[in-house]
Design a protein around this motif. Structure first.
Motif, short mmCIF file in Angstrom:
data_model
loop_
_atom_site.label_atom_id
_atom_site.label_comp_id
_atom_site.label_asym_id
_atom_site.label_seq_id
_atom_site.Cartn_x
_atom_site.Cartn_y
_atom_site.Cartn_z
N LEU A 101 -65.57 -5.46 22.31
CA LEU A 101 -66.13 -6.33 21.31
C LEU A 101 -67.13 -5.68 20.27
CD1 LEU A 101 -67.00 -9.72 23.18
CD2 LEU A 101 -64.97 -9.16 21.84
N ASN A 102 -67.92 -4.80 20.66
CA ASN A 102 -68.97 -4.29 19.93
C ASN A 102 -68.36 -3.10 18.74
OD1 ASN A 102 -68.44 -2.40 21.95
ND2 ASN A 102 -70.41 -1.39 21.53
N LEU A 103 -67.00 -2.82 18.82
CA LEU A 103 -66.07 -2.06 17.91
C LEU A 103 -65.16 -2.57 17.07
CD1 LEU A 103 -65.58 1.07 20.52
CD2 LEU A 103 -67.63 0.54 19.20
N ILE A 104 -65.06 -3.81 17.11
CA ILE A 104 -64.18 -4.76 16.33
C ILE A 104 -64.59 -4.33 14.82
CG2 ILE A 104 -63.20 -6.74 15.68
CD1 ILE A 104 -63.70 -7.80 18.49
N PRO A 105 -63.70 -4.03 13.84
CA PRO A 105 -64.01 -3.96 12.56
C PRO A 105 -64.35 -5.24 12.17
CG PRO A 105 -61.62 -3.36 12.70
CD PRO A 105 -62.27 -3.65 14.02
N ALA A 121 -62.39 -8.22 11.10
CA ALA A 121 -61.51 -8.81 12.34
C ALA A 121 -62.37 -9.95 12.65
CB ALA A 121 -61.10 -8.01 13.23
N TRP A 122 -63.83 -9.73 12.90
CA TRP A 122 -64.74 -10.63 13.25
C TRP A 122 -64.76 -11.80 12.53
CZ3 TRP A 122 -66.96 -11.85 17.61
CH2 TRP A 122 -67.37 -10.78 18.64
N TYR A 123 -64.66 -11.57 11.19
CA TYR A 123 -64.81 -12.59 10.21
C TYR A 123 -63.24 -13.50 10.17
CZ TYR A 123 -68.79 -11.14 7.49
OH TYR A 123 -70.18 -11.07 7.05
N ILE A 124 -62.32 -12.62 10.29
CA ILE A 124 -60.96 -13.52 10.30
C ILE A 124 -60.96 -14.29 11.60
CG2 ILE A 124 -58.58 -13.07 10.58
CD1 ILE A 124 -59.95 -13.00 7.64
N THR A 137 -62.19 3.35 8.65
CA THR A 137 -61.27 2.37 9.60
C THR A 137 -59.80 2.69 9.91
OG1 THR A 137 -61.74 1.12 8.01
CG2 THR A 137 -62.99 0.51 9.84
N LEU A 138 -59.26 1.96 10.96
CA LEU A 138 -57.74 2.37 11.18
C LEU A 138 -56.81 2.11 10.07
CD1 LEU A 138 -57.66 1.29 14.97
CD2 LEU A 138 -57.89 3.39 14.16
N TYR A 146 -65.93 3.58 13.60
CA TYR A 146 -65.29 4.26 12.26
C TYR A 146 -64.73 5.43 12.91
CZ TYR A 146 -68.38 1.27 9.74
OH TYR A 146 -68.74 0.03 9.17
N PRO A 147 -63.53 5.24 13.57
CA PRO A 147 -62.81 6.36 14.12
C PRO A 147 -62.54 7.53 13.44
CG PRO A 147 -61.55 4.26 14.66
CD PRO A 147 -62.68 3.98 13.81
N LEU A 148 -62.04 7.34 12.10
CA LEU A 148 -61.87 8.33 11.25
C LEU A 148 -62.89 9.18 10.93
CD1 LEU A 148 -59.00 6.61 11.13
CD2 LEU A 148 -58.83 7.08 8.51
N TRP A 149 -63.94 8.76 10.84
CA TRP A 149 -65.11 9.27 10.67
C TRP A 149 -65.59 10.18 12.07
CZ3 TRP A 149 -68.54 5.37 7.68
CH2 TRP A 149 -68.14 5.16 6.24
N ASP A 150 -65.72 9.51 13.07
CA ASP A 150 -66.13 9.94 14.24
C ASP A 150 -65.42 10.78 15.26
OD1 ASP A 150 -68.42 8.69 13.13
OD2 ASP A 150 -68.47 6.99 14.38
#
Ligand code: HEM
Ligand SMILES: [Cu+2]
Lengths: 137, 842
Positions: free
Chosen positions: B204-208, B211-214, B518-519, B542-546
């Protein structure tokens, strides 16, 4: 079963023990607000339509809403406390953006706590209206 | 983007065998079969294009209005035409653009953001899309025949029940209900997508944030649209069968419509606004080169706004003489919702301040949108103060306010989103130079057009009138507004030109042009239809960064499902909270069934508009058969093997049932929406009671208690039989299973008859008074649902007989049982209300 602690990425494949309750904590506090709101609105609407006296004062509604408010605030305080505790558990001060279960728990705790604050404010707003407006006109 | 771009084999030969198999499984059909595609990248794109087309249509209507209003006593349009045009403008913008565009963008991008191959029910998205197109063309078309509705986008009765006899209102009610059903379908898809199709590790704490808003917005759609559909149903029953729900002379009450409409209508404002904010939440961190500040706070804001916005409906009814207390309560909620809205704006601004901002057109539109929205929010707080609203109500002040919110809060961010995501979808970039021209032209044009409306409103110019006298002294202001509207339109033309111009000679954009984290930016250039080469494990927001070497690992197929050994389309299903992999889900591929289903469903609504009920019934029958065929052939396949190795040593089941399965969630979510519609009807029953001194009226012969009691008993037996059927199926006790189904069918049908027999045997005449009418609606609703439940019984029996359902692979009967839980609740509420309430009310 797969309580992947730090650095996950290892999945056994057979599992399914989910921390399922986490998501419900998030909606708990706003639901209390919603219940309080609906109860206040319905009490006022029904009372004014069906039972108000000739002077259209709504003293009884004020009493009822006061009672709802006390109840709602107690529950909100409880939910907020749980959220706060979770947020603080093993707190390291950083943003909860790691992939451990503890990070997830702290984030959900934070949101739960903040939402109970917001819900408390909104609940008080509703109650204040009833406090100041005492008639059905 | 056209079909050949995907199918062209450039580079295919460089792929290894597993990649080739994967590509084959996901290949987009070519030539005319292209239109049978159901994959999110095609359907999402069509959806975006269709919504924008409706936006242009609505925009042209707006320009026509502005031409008419440019000078006093103008006769460019007649009053009648003007009424149709503003009604259509509002309805098209709200129902055919604002809501669909959010669903469109989400269908297109959400799976990419979640590193999923597709959404769980691709055919459902396709069906929703075709319904949307058919319904939208039908509704828009009416204006060319001069028969469009004239009631304004909120269609208040009695205006729309007594004074408009043409088909216009029916077109609105039925056409838009049809589209609302499609919106709910998309909402179901998106909720299940966010909950169940996240990549492993995305807890839950990694959802973009998007997606939370949607998730929040889709849940709001689920609770906001059903009351409107219930209202549409009541109004259509009044118009076609003369059941007096809104007719005061026979006990009805027009206020019920207003309640039902605004329970939908205010959340609607947030439904269109939050997804645009969601786009901003993706754009801001990228251009600030830093993670979003206050992730937890933004989750709070999204969830909080979602809830609070339901507490606002009455603020649109301040001038209707409700009790002071009720008005106060809603005024309070209107103020409270400003808090979460403010919080998220602060988070965005803070992120921009601490980051190293890179300039771009995309960011210009974002900032322009935020600024505009804030101004609109301020005037909104003004009108939420009840006394001020008494002044401003129904003047151009409101028109000004509403467009600041809608254009600032939705249009600008969406344009920003197009600039941002265009390279991910098409592989080419939009021009920064043209973008700046478009931006300034839109921003200036917008303010020149809409700011003066606040003033003309305060000077007393009413909205929704086709002209005004020269004495009102608002002529200059109106002329300025019209000029502004055209400057705004020029901005859009520049933007559209840039989007549509051929970019053949332009080089491809580099992969991940904006260097985002982001993915969705994993997308290759040019994109491949498989979504991602392998479904990654995510350990960061931010997997592409981290995450080190992330892109290389994904591309090398080091993660999950890098292959399609069986040549089938597959994606991962994970658990709701911890996102642990639990299933390898096979998703269906291209089909034309969804088109037929959409056409026939559309037929039901469209033919009913013209009161061709037998034709509508035939169309309904065809829709029914098509949808059954679709379910029969396309869902709950029994796999050739139980488990599958998805890579990295993980073996997952291919078939699951119950709360782990996506189908179960879809049923559950759909039924929540269904219950909401039903509760709205029950609300109507009690609403009549509060507004009438005698409800049920004296001398009315109610449905009695005997038949409702019989109905409840028999349907309860049907319910128990369903539970038994599920159990015996699981124990592979075939005789018991079929016996239970037969018992369930017989008892339930008996129950459905009994629930209708109550009002029938008491000669309750639904046209005489609202009381019998609402009782008939509740019983009819229940009976219809029971019949549907029976169809499901028969379906399950047939599935088992055909070997498509077994003791282990029992998703069908498990989902049907879930439906029956809700059905029992519906029945119990109906029977208690219609039989029990008259006893206590007396
Ligand atoms: C593109 C530029 C636009 C212009 C020039 C424009 C112009 C107008 C005007 C002049 C009216 C008032 C009609 C009247 O009361 O007589 C109006 C009403 C309205 N507009 Fe727009 N509009 C624009 C865009 C939008 C957008 C993007 C949306 C929503 C997403 C929208 C939603 C509405 C709604 C809901 C109404 C109320 C309709 C009613 O009274 O029933 N408009 N618009
Ligand atoms: Cu509102």
């Amino acid at each position: 079963m797969t309580e992947t602690s730090e650095r996950s990425g290892v999945y056994s494949g057979v599992n399914g023990n989910d921390h399922g309750s986490a998501i419900w904590w998030i909606v708990a506090a706003p639901s209390v607000w919603a219940a309080h709101f609906l109860a206040s609105y319905l009490t006022a609407a029904i009372f004014c339509a069906k039972f108000a006296d000739s002077d259209r004062s709504a003293g009884e509604v004020q009493m009822a809403v006061m009672a709802y408010t006390v109840l709602a605030m107690v529950i909100l305080a409880g939910v907020g406390w749980v959220g706060y505790r979770r947020h603080q558990s093993g707190h390291d001060g950083g943003p909860h953006d790691g992939d451990t279960r503890a990070d997830q728990r702290r984030l959900v705790g934070l949101s739960t706590f903040l939402l109970s604050c917001l819900s408390a404010v909104a609940t008080v707003f509703t109650a204040l209206v009833l406090y100041f407006v005492g008639t059905c006109h | 983007m056209n079909a050949d771009e995907f199918s062209d084999a450039s580079g295919d030969d460089r792929l290894d065998a597993s990649a080739k198999r994967l590509l084959d499984a996901w290949r987009t059909p070519t030539r005319w079969r292209y239109w049978s595609a159901v994959n999110n990248s095609e359907v999402g794109l069509w959806y975006v294009v269709a919504s924008f087309t409706f936006f242009l249509f609505g925009g042209i209507l707006a320009l026509l209005m502005r031409i008419q209003l440019a000078i006093p006593d103008n006769d460019f349009l007649t009053a009648d035409q003007y009424n149709q045009i503003f009604t259509m403008h509002g309805s098209v913008m709200m129902f055919l653009f604002a809501v669909p565009i959010l669903e469109a963008i989400s269908i297109l991008l959400l799976p990419e953001m979640l590193g999923a191959r597709d959404l769980p029910f691709p055919r459902l998205s396709a069906y929703g899309f075709w319904c949307f197109v058919i319904g939208g063309v039908f509704v828009c078309g009416s204006i060319f025949f001069g028969v469009a509705p004239e009631g304004g986008w909120f269609m208040y009765p009695p205006m729309t029940t007594e004074y408009q006899t043409g088909v216009g209102v029916d077109i609105w009610l039925l056409g838009l209900s049809f589209i609302e059903v499609a919106s709910i379908a998309a909402a179901v898809e998106l909720i299940v997508g966010v909950l169940k199709c996240r990549p492993p590790g995305m807890q839950l704490n990694l959802i973009p944030l998007y997606a939370w808003y949607i998730l929040v917005v889709a849940v709001m759609i689920l609770f906001a649209f059903p009351p409107l559909i219930a209202g549409d149903l009541l109004m259509e029953l009044q118009r076609s069968l003369d059941w007096p729900f809104f007719d005061a002379s026979r006990g009805g009450d027009p206020m019920l419509w207003q309640h039902l409409f605004w329970i939908f209508g205010h959340p609607e404002v947030y439904i269109v606004f939050l997804p645009s904010i969601a786009l901003i939440a993706m754009i801001v961190p990228t251009f600030a080169r830093t993670p979003m500040v206050g992730y937890g706070w933004i989750v709070l804001a999204a969830v909080g706004t979602g809830f609070l916005s339901f507490g606002l409906w009455v603020h649109h009814m301040f001038t209707t003489g409700l009790p002071a207390i009720s008005i106060g309560i809603f005024s309070a909620a209107s103020q409270a919702v400003a808090i979460p809205t403010g919080i998220q704006l602060f988070c965005f601004i803070a992120t921009l301040l601490i980051g190293r901002v890179t300039k771009s057109v995309c960011l210009l539109f974002t900032l322009g949108g935020l600024a505009t929205f804030i101004i609109g929010g301020l005037t909104g707080v003004m009108v939420a103060v009840a006394p001020f609203d008494y002044q401003a109500h129904d003047t151009y002040f409101i028109v000004g306010h509403l467009h600041y919110v809608l254009i600032g809060g939705t249009i600008f961010p969406i344009v920003a989103g197009v600039y941002y995501y265009y390279p991910a979808v098409t592989g080419k970039q939009l021009s920064e130079r043209l973008g700046r021209y478009a931006f300034w032209s839109m921003l200036i044009g917008f303010n020149v057009s809409f700011f003066p409306m606040h003033l003309s409103g305060l000077l007393g110019m009413p909205r929704r009138v086709y002209t005004y006298p020269a004495e009102l002294e608002v002529m200059t202001l109106n002329l300025i507004s019209t000029v502004g509207a055209f400057v705004l339109a020029i901005g859009f033309v520049i933007f559209l030109f840039d989007v549509l111009r051929s970019k053949k000679n332009q080089p491809l954009a580099p992969r991940n042009v904006w260097n985002a984290g982001t993915l969705e930016w994993l997308a290759e250039v040019p994109d491949k239809p498989w979504g991602v080469r392998s479904i990654p494990i995510v350990t960061s927001r931010y997997p592409l960064w981290d995450q080190e070497g992330f892109v290389e690992d994904v591309d090398a197929g080091h993660f999950y499902l890098p292959d399609a050994e069986e040549g089938l389309r597959e994606t991962l299903v994970t658990s709701v909270v911890d996102a642990e992999p639990i299933q390898c889900l096979r998703v269906p591929g291209p089909t034309f069934l969804t088109h037929f289903a959409a056409i026939f469903t559309g037929g039901v609504f469209i033919l009913s508009t013209y009161h061709w009920y037998s034709a509508a019934a035939i169309s309904g029958l065809f829709a029914f058969i098509t949808i059954l065929t679709w379910l029969w052939t396309g869902t709950a396949w029994i796999p050739e093997k139980q488990d599958k190795d998805v890579g990295r040593g993980v073996t997952l089941p291919i078939y699951v049932s119950g709360s782990k399965a996506v189908g179960w969630w879809a049923m559950f979510i759909t039924m929540l929406g269904d219950m909401t519609a039903f509760i709205s009807l029950v609300f109507g029953y009690f609403f009549y009671w509060t507004t009438h001194d005698d409800f049920p009226p004296d001398g009315s012969t109610g449905p009695g208690w005997i038949w409702p009691a019989v109905a409840l008993l028999m349907i309860a037996i049907g319910y128990v039989a369903t539970l038994a059927a599920r159990k015996w199926n699981r124990q592979n006790h075939a005789a018991g299973f079929y016996a239970a189904i037969v018992c369930g069918v017989v008892c339930s049908l008996g129950g459905a008859a009994a629930v209708l027999y109550g009002p029938f045997t008491h000669h309750m005449d639904p046209t005489a008074h609202v009381y019998p009418a609402i009782v008939w609606v509740l019983t009819g609703w229940t009976a219809l649902h029971v019949v549907l439940g029976v169809v499901m019984h028969v379906y399950c029996a047939a599935r088992r007989a055909a070997g498509r359902m077994t003791a282990r692979c029992d998703a069908d009967i498990v989902n049907v049982t879930l439906y029956w839980h809700f059905l029992l609740l519906t029945t119990a509420i109906t029977c208690l209300v219609i039989a029990g309430f008259p006893m206590v009310a007396r």
